[in-house]
Design an enzyme around this catalytic site. Structure first.
Site, PDB file in Angstrom:
ATOM      1  N   SER A 145       0.868  -1.177   0.000  1.00  0.00           N
ATOM      2  CA  SER A 145       0.000   0.000   0.000  1.00  0.00           C
ATOM      3  C   SER A 145       0.904   1.226   0.000  1.00  0.00           C
ATOM      4  O   SER A 145       2.064   1.135   0.432  1.00  0.00           O
ATOM      5  CB  SER A 145      -0.867   0.014   1.266  1.00  0.00           C
ATOM      6  N   TYR A 162      -1.677  -1.128  10.016  1.00  0.00           N
ATOM      7  CA  TYR A 162      -1.657  -1.193   8.539  1.00  0.00           C
ATOM      8  C   TYR A 162      -0.311  -0.695   8.014  1.00  0.00           C
ATOM      9  O   TYR A 162       0.308  -1.326   7.161  1.00  0.00           O
ATOM     10  CB  TYR A 162      -2.816  -0.353   7.991  1.00  0.00           C
TER      11      TYR A 162
HETATM   12  N1  NAP Z   1      -8.630  -0.197  -2.045  1.00  0.00           N
HETATM   13  C1  NAP Z   1      -7.592   0.579  -1.743  1.00  0.00           C
HETATM   14  O1  NAP Z   1      -7.657   1.824  -1.794  1.00  0.00           O
HETATM   15  C2  NAP Z   1      -6.278  -0.052  -1.336  1.00  0.00           C
HETATM   16  C3  NAP Z   1      -5.176   0.791  -1.147  1.00  0.00           C
HETATM   17  C4  NAP Z   1      -3.956   0.241  -0.798  1.00  0.00           C
HETATM   18  C5  NAP Z   1      -3.836  -1.129  -0.643  1.00  0.00           C
HETATM   19  N2  NAP Z   1      -4.919  -1.927  -0.830  1.00  0.00           N
HETATM   20  C6  NAP Z   1      -4.725  -3.371  -0.652  1.00  0.00           C
HETATM   21  O2  NAP Z   1      -5.322  -4.067  -1.706  1.00  0.00           O
HETATM   22  C7  NAP Z   1      -5.698  -5.377  -1.271  1.00  0.00           C
HETATM   23  C8  NAP Z   1      -7.137  -5.666  -1.710  1.00  0.00           C
HETATM   24  O3  NAP Z   1      -8.005  -4.790  -1.026  1.00  0.00           O
HETATM   25  P1  NAP Z   1      -9.378  -4.244  -1.638  1.00  0.00           P
HETATM   26  O4  NAP Z   1      -9.302  -2.771  -1.587  1.00  0.00           O
HETATM   27  O5  NAP Z   1      -9.678  -4.921  -2.928  1.00  0.00           O
HETATM   28  O6  NAP Z   1     -10.377  -4.663  -0.480  1.00  0.00           O
HETATM   29  P2  NAP Z   1     -11.475  -5.810  -0.377  1.00  0.00           P
HETATM   30  O7  NAP Z   1     -12.476  -5.682  -1.461  1.00  0.00           O
HETATM   31  O8  NAP Z   1     -11.944  -5.734   1.042  1.00  0.00           O
HETATM   32  O9  NAP Z   1     -10.663  -7.137  -0.615  1.00  0.00           O
HETATM   33  C9  NAP Z   1      -9.959  -7.844   0.397  1.00  0.00           C
HETATM   34  C10 NAP Z   1      -9.893  -9.283  -0.035  1.00  0.00           C
HETATM   35  O10 NAP Z   1      -9.095 -10.006   0.908  1.00  0.00           O
HETATM   36  C11 NAP Z   1      -9.783 -11.206   1.228  1.00  0.00           C
HETATM   37  N3  NAP Z   1      -9.390 -11.651   2.568  1.00  0.00           N
HETATM   38  C12 NAP Z   1      -9.460 -10.939   3.723  1.00  0.00           C
HETATM   39  N4  NAP Z   1      -9.059 -11.696   4.741  1.00  0.00           N
HETATM   40  C13 NAP Z   1      -8.719 -12.904   4.223  1.00  0.00           C
HETATM   41  C14 NAP Z   1      -8.228 -14.126   4.788  1.00  0.00           C
HETATM   42  N5  NAP Z   1      -8.001 -14.255   6.098  1.00  0.00           N
HETATM   43  N6  NAP Z   1      -7.994 -15.177   3.954  1.00  0.00           N
HETATM   44  C15 NAP Z   1      -8.226 -15.061   2.630  1.00  0.00           C
HETATM   45  N7  NAP Z   1      -8.681 -13.945   2.039  1.00  0.00           N
HETATM   46  C16 NAP Z   1      -8.921 -12.881   2.841  1.00  0.00           C
HETATM   47  C17 NAP Z   1     -11.253 -10.854   1.137  1.00  0.00           C
HETATM   48  O11 NAP Z   1     -12.035 -11.999   0.839  1.00  0.00           O
HETATM   49  P3  NAP Z   1     -12.893 -12.866   1.898  1.00  0.00           P
HETATM   50  O12 NAP Z   1     -13.546 -11.891   2.832  1.00  0.00           O
HETATM   51  O13 NAP Z   1     -13.860 -13.589   1.001  1.00  0.00           O
HETATM   52  O14 NAP Z   1     -11.919 -13.776   2.552  1.00  0.00           O
HETATM   53  C18 NAP Z   1     -11.256  -9.947  -0.088  1.00  0.00           C
HETATM   54  O15 NAP Z   1     -11.339 -10.714  -1.275  1.00  0.00           O
HETATM   55  C19 NAP Z   1      -5.463  -5.391   0.242  1.00  0.00           C
HETATM   56  O16 NAP Z   1      -4.241  -6.018   0.521  1.00  0.00           O
HETATM   57  C20 NAP Z   1      -5.394  -3.918   0.592  1.00  0.00           C
HETATM   58  O17 NAP Z   1      -4.634  -3.677   1.754  1.00  0.00           O
HETATM   59  C21 NAP Z   1      -6.139  -1.415  -1.166  1.00  0.00           C
END
Ligand code: NAP
Length: 258
Positions: A145, A162
């Site tokens: 991130s 985080y």
């Molecule tokens: N969106 C942003 O602005 C942003 C910015 C910087 C970094 N990121 C990073 O991008 C990545 C994806 O995030 P997102 O924004 O797409 O959010 P999201 O829609 O909440 O996706 C998170 C994913 O992680 C899975 N997950 C969570 N805990 C898990 C576990 N214990 N085992 C297996 N799967 C798990 C969830 O699926 P289940 O609940 O089905 O397990 C979901 O598919 C993350 O690493 C986040 O930190 C996002």
């Protein structure tokens, strides 16, 4: 001329593929020719993404799995090997953003953040790297991130767990990169800025002060649009990055350089 971004014949494992950036990455990999294995906990959501990808003419395997559970990860990886015979690409994307600063965080919340964001990529790599080393080919991409390199000042946005866990993802990336380049495995990390997803839609996107601040200070004056992360993911996951390892690229409209 060869298309160096082409993923035809490749098998990609994507964690956190049930929603948001992970599901979009799976679609992008499939659009570029890869067959995929989708890891996350919600089986119904994985099946829905898998169906979409099959309609695109690619194979998709849903693997319900908690990345914090070593036995489940080992069994999930074995299922992928039994199905496809190999794994070329690993996208460690599953993650969680625990709110709060050190004074408020409980030990339980701290461990949860570290276990999903850092131990998850460790377990996935532990069981997939041996297959990649044997094949003398692998592309590992870790989603960190921008919060690995920049922090938020205002108390309602403190996310110390985080910050720490995403910086650890960068460290893990560097260590593995130096070790496995000899085996033709590259390991790189990506720092998304702000993208709308389940993680951010109900929190950061609803915080007017934060959105105003983000859009004012960000050189692009806006969050990332759906799909804008995929160019870097495809670069790090394809032969286009054959001589690039241990790197971190922020995909944030320039937010982290001002
Ligand atoms: N969106 C942003 O602005 C942003 C910015 C910087 C970094 N990121 C990073 O991008 C990545 C994806 O995030 P997102 O924004 O797409 O959010 P999201 O829609 O909440 O996706 C998170 C994913 O992680 C899975 N997950 C969570 N805990 C898990 C576990 N214990 N085992 C297996 N799967 C798990 C969830 O699926 P289940 O609940 O089905 O397990 C979901 O598919 C993350 O690493 C986040 O930190 C996002």
């Amino acid at each position: 001329m060869n298309n160096i971004f082409n993923l035809e014949g490749k098998v990609a494992v994507i964690t956190g593929a049930s929603s948001g950036l992970g599901a979009d990455a799976a679609r992008a990999y499939a659009a570029n020719g890869a067959d995929v294995a989708l890891f996350a906990r919600r089986a119904d959501r994985l099946e829905a993404v898998a169906k979409e990808i099959e309609k695109m003419g690619r194979k998709a395997l849903a693997v319900p799995c908690d990345v914090m559970d070593e036995k489940a990860v080992a069994a999930g990886v074995q299922k992928v090997i039994d199905t496809y015979g190999k794994i070329d690409i690993l996208l460690n994307n599953a993650g969680i953003a625990i709110p709060g600063g050190v004074e408020d965080l409980t030990e339980e919340a701290w461990d949860k953040g570290m276990n999903i964001n850092v131990k998850g990529p460790f377990f996935m790599s532990k069981y997939i790297v041996p297959h990649m080393r044997k094949a003398k080919y692998g592309k590992i991409v870790n989603i960190a991130s921008v919060n690995a390199i920049v922090a938020d000042k205002f108390p309602d946005l403190w996310r110390h767990n985080y910050n720490a866990s995403k910086a650890a993802v960068r460290g893990l990336t560097m260590g593995m990169a130096a070790s496995y380049m000899q085996d033709n495995i590259t390991v790189n990390s990506v720092g998304p800025g702000l993208f709308e997803s389940e993680m951010t839609g109900g929190t950061l996107f609803k915080n007017e002060n934060f959105m105003k601040m983000y859009n004012t200070s960000n050189p692009a004056s806006r969050p990332g649009k759906r799909g804008e992360l995929n160019g870097v993911l495809l670069f790090f996951s394809s032969d286009a990055s054959s001589y690039v390892t241990g790197q971190f690229i922020a995909v944030d409209g320039g937010g982290s350089i001002v």
